[in-house]
Design an enzyme around this catalytic site. Structure first.
Site, PDB file in Angstrom:
ATOM      1  CB  VAL A 270      37.374  40.627  51.431  1.00  0.00           C
ATOM      2  CG1 VAL A 270      37.997  41.208  50.192  1.00  0.00           C
ATOM      3  CG2 VAL A 270      35.978  41.176  51.617  1.00  0.00           C
ATOM      4  CG  ASP A 271      37.393  39.286  46.326  1.00  0.00           C
ATOM      5  OD1 ASP A 271      36.905  40.246  46.969  1.00  0.00           O
ATOM      6  OD2 ASP A 271      38.280  39.417  45.470  1.00  0.00           O
TER       7      ASP A 271
ATOM      8  CB  CYS B 256      39.449  61.288  27.557  1.00  0.00           C
ATOM      9  SG  CYS B 256      41.181  61.522  27.110  1.00  0.00           S
ATOM     10  CE1 TYR B 257      40.384  56.884  20.312  1.00  0.00           C
ATOM     11  CE2 TYR B 257      38.345  55.776  20.945  1.00  0.00           C
ATOM     12  CZ  TYR B 257      39.349  56.000  20.014  1.00  0.00           C
ATOM     13  OH  TYR B 257      39.304  55.371  18.802  1.00  0.00           O
TER      14      TYR B 257
ATOM     15  CB  THR C 261      35.360  35.482  53.328  1.00  0.00           C
ATOM     16  OG1 THR C 261      36.706  35.043  53.487  1.00  0.00           O
ATOM     17  CG2 THR C 261      34.613  35.307  54.627  1.00  0.00           C
TER      18      THR C 261
END
Ligand code: XMP
Length: 502
Positions: free
Chosen positions: A220-221, A78-79, A223
């Site tokens: 989650v992070d 794209c760009y 833990t």
């Protein structure tokens, strides 16, 4: 580590590409364009130029030195494709634009191995390559007559106007995998390798620590980060969980038990009433975040006063590491970062076991470490908790409504077996009331909005096309709550809405 380097020309576009590359088994890193230099490119096996919101002819448009394009096999997207065209002597013009699903006709080229003659791709551009640079040939055209892809006649340089990283481009994964093969990128990112790297890195980070402190939330992070540290080191370890009273139903107790079962003893601080008191009368969203942030630091500092720690575990993820340098001009829509974060002046060394990982990788790591699936797949939850799901003042009554209603939403999704199909799901409440009839009497109750979204990274989101019977079950249960008379379903994408109401 050997890797593919994704040069970012705008925020999250690059991370999606990087995640796809890792899913294909090759480690990848992201670097913002203004930090990409010759050395950084030479360290990589291949380079991908991301998309971005700018136009190559705009004043101050992001760019890189031309020489960076020829050092390694390179794919422009794209760009990145338009920039490649411009830097190498082609031409880019402003056109009518193509947005969304678009057909392309493939001419030839190894990038398109496994593609049919005509395929559906995802476009999002208004500028277009009106003339490819010298030495390049067109390898695909869009149905609207635009150049959809090109490649160099002899060098490993490729470009595509569409987005192979989004799932709407049906054969996008195949295209990226073809590029990796053409670049001879190594296969070095399996679950086992990821686990090995994380353990090794964390071991290095923890080396020399006397006492490690971790702020945990049950998410989650935090833990997984705590668990990794526990696995690689015998150093004394203290985990602290501050309950700000804005957590989900049953969450504080579940979190403490879960952590205990994993062998992590938690210093649990229930500061609910302190936070609620502080939030009294605060109506503005950003102000609420600030109040919670300040209070969190105060409570946390108090809780660890007697602990002589010198290292601090944080569950920082890869996108935050890259974004924390903040791109020039990047706009913060909500002040997410450091809300319910830690004091900046803690005299401790940071240990960040997840700093190389994306969320889905943390989840895989969590499963591999033996965490229960329920914990690993739990939806992300904002630091300021239910306070951002309440519009206006946080009152005990609204908090109760939002907590219970959100619980219903989650429970019904789980019962229907679709909880893991969505990014986040919750209820929100404000001060608006709706007149109802309860037990034959007029009753005025809260208007509760259910919001369920699908998303890849929370930067954009779509509302979940929920089954009507499922919505009906949610609405019946929520409207039977004492103070609720109306349930609505949010059907706006992000943008223009955000995910959370506040
Ligand atoms: P929005 O509402 O901006 O949210 O579309 C995008 C993602 O960020 C989460 N979010 C926050 N996370 N502190 C956080 O830690 C915050 O103040 C905060 N506000 C929103 C949100 O849940 C969504 O996943």
């Amino acid at each position: 580590m050997r890797h593919v380097l994704v040069i970012s020309f705008g925020g999250q576009y690059a991370h999606l590409i990087s995640r796809r590359v890792r899913d294909l088994g090759t480690y990848s890193e992201v670097v913002p364009y203004f930090r990409a230099g010759r050395e950084r490119v030479l360290e990589a096996d291949a380079v991908i130029l991301s998309g971005g919101p700018s136009s190559v002819y705009q004043e101050g448009a992001p760019t890189i030195p031309e020489e960076l394009l020829k050092l390694r096999p390179t794919l422009g997207i794209c760009y990145g494709f338009q920039l490649m065209a411009k830097l190498l002597g082609g031409e880019v013009k402003r056109g009518k634009g193509e947005y969304g699903p678009t057909k392309v006709r493939v001419q030839d080229g190894p990038l398109f191995e496994g593609w049919g003659e005509e395929e559906l791709v995802w476009m999002s551009h208004s500028d277009y390559v009106s003339s490819p640079p010298p030495g390049f040939r067109v390898t695909a055209w869009s149905e609207n007559g635009y150049v959809a892809a090109f490649q160099h006649e002899s060098l490993p340089l490729y470009g595509v106007q569409f987005h192979p990283e989004v799932s709407h481009t049906r054969k996008g994964r195949k295209l990226l995998s073809n590029f990796l093969k053409l670049s001879k990128a190594p296969k070095n990112w399996s679950n086992e390798e990821m686990m090995k790297v994380v353990m090794e890195e964390t071991r290095k980070q923890v080396k020399g620590c006397r006492h490690v402190l971790a702020a945990v939330s049950g998410g989650v992070d935090s833990t997984v980060a705590a668990l990794v540290v526990k696995r690689v080191s015998e150093v004394p370890f203290t985990a602290v969980l501050v309950n700000h009273g804005l957590m989900r139903k049953g969450e504080p107790e579940q979190a403490v038990n879960m952590l205990k079962n994993l062998g992590i003893d938690v210093v649990y601080v229930d500061a609910s009433s302190e936070f609620l008191k502080e939030l009294k009368g605060v109506k503005d969203c950003e102000e609420k975040r600030k109040v919670i942030g300040r209070k969190f630091i105060e409570v946390f500092s108090r809780a660890v006063e007697g602990v002589d720690f010198d290292c601090l575990v944080q569950g920082t993820l890869y996108p935050d590491v890259i974004e924390s340098g903040a791109e020039p001009g990047a706009d913060r829509i909500k002040s997410h970062h450091n809300v319910a974060g830690l004091p900046e002046n803690l005299q401790a060394r940071l240990v960040e076991p997840l700093r190389f990982l994306y969320k889905d990788e943390v989840r895989r790591l969590g499963l591999a470490l033996g965490l229960p699936r329920e914990v690993v797949m739990r939806h992300p939850f904002p630091g300021p908790g239910l306070a951002v799901r309440i519009m206006g003042e946080v009152t005990p009554e609204k908090l109760e409504v939002v907590r219970e209603a959100s619980h219903v939403v989650e429970e019904e999704l789980k019962r229907a077996g679709v909880y893991e199909d969505v990014w986040q799901a919750f209820a929100a409440v404000g001060d608006d009331k709706w007149v109802g009839v309860k037990g034959d009497a007029r009753a005025e109750g809260y208007l509760v909005t259910v919001r369920i979204v699908v998303s890849e990274d929370a930067m954009t989101a779509d509302w979940y096309r929920a089954d009507h019977e499922l919505l009906d079950r949610m609405a019946k249960r929520i409207s039977s709550m004492d103070k609720v008379t109306m349930v609505t379903y949010a059907v706006t994408t992000k943008p223009p809405s955000t995910i959370e109401p506040c």
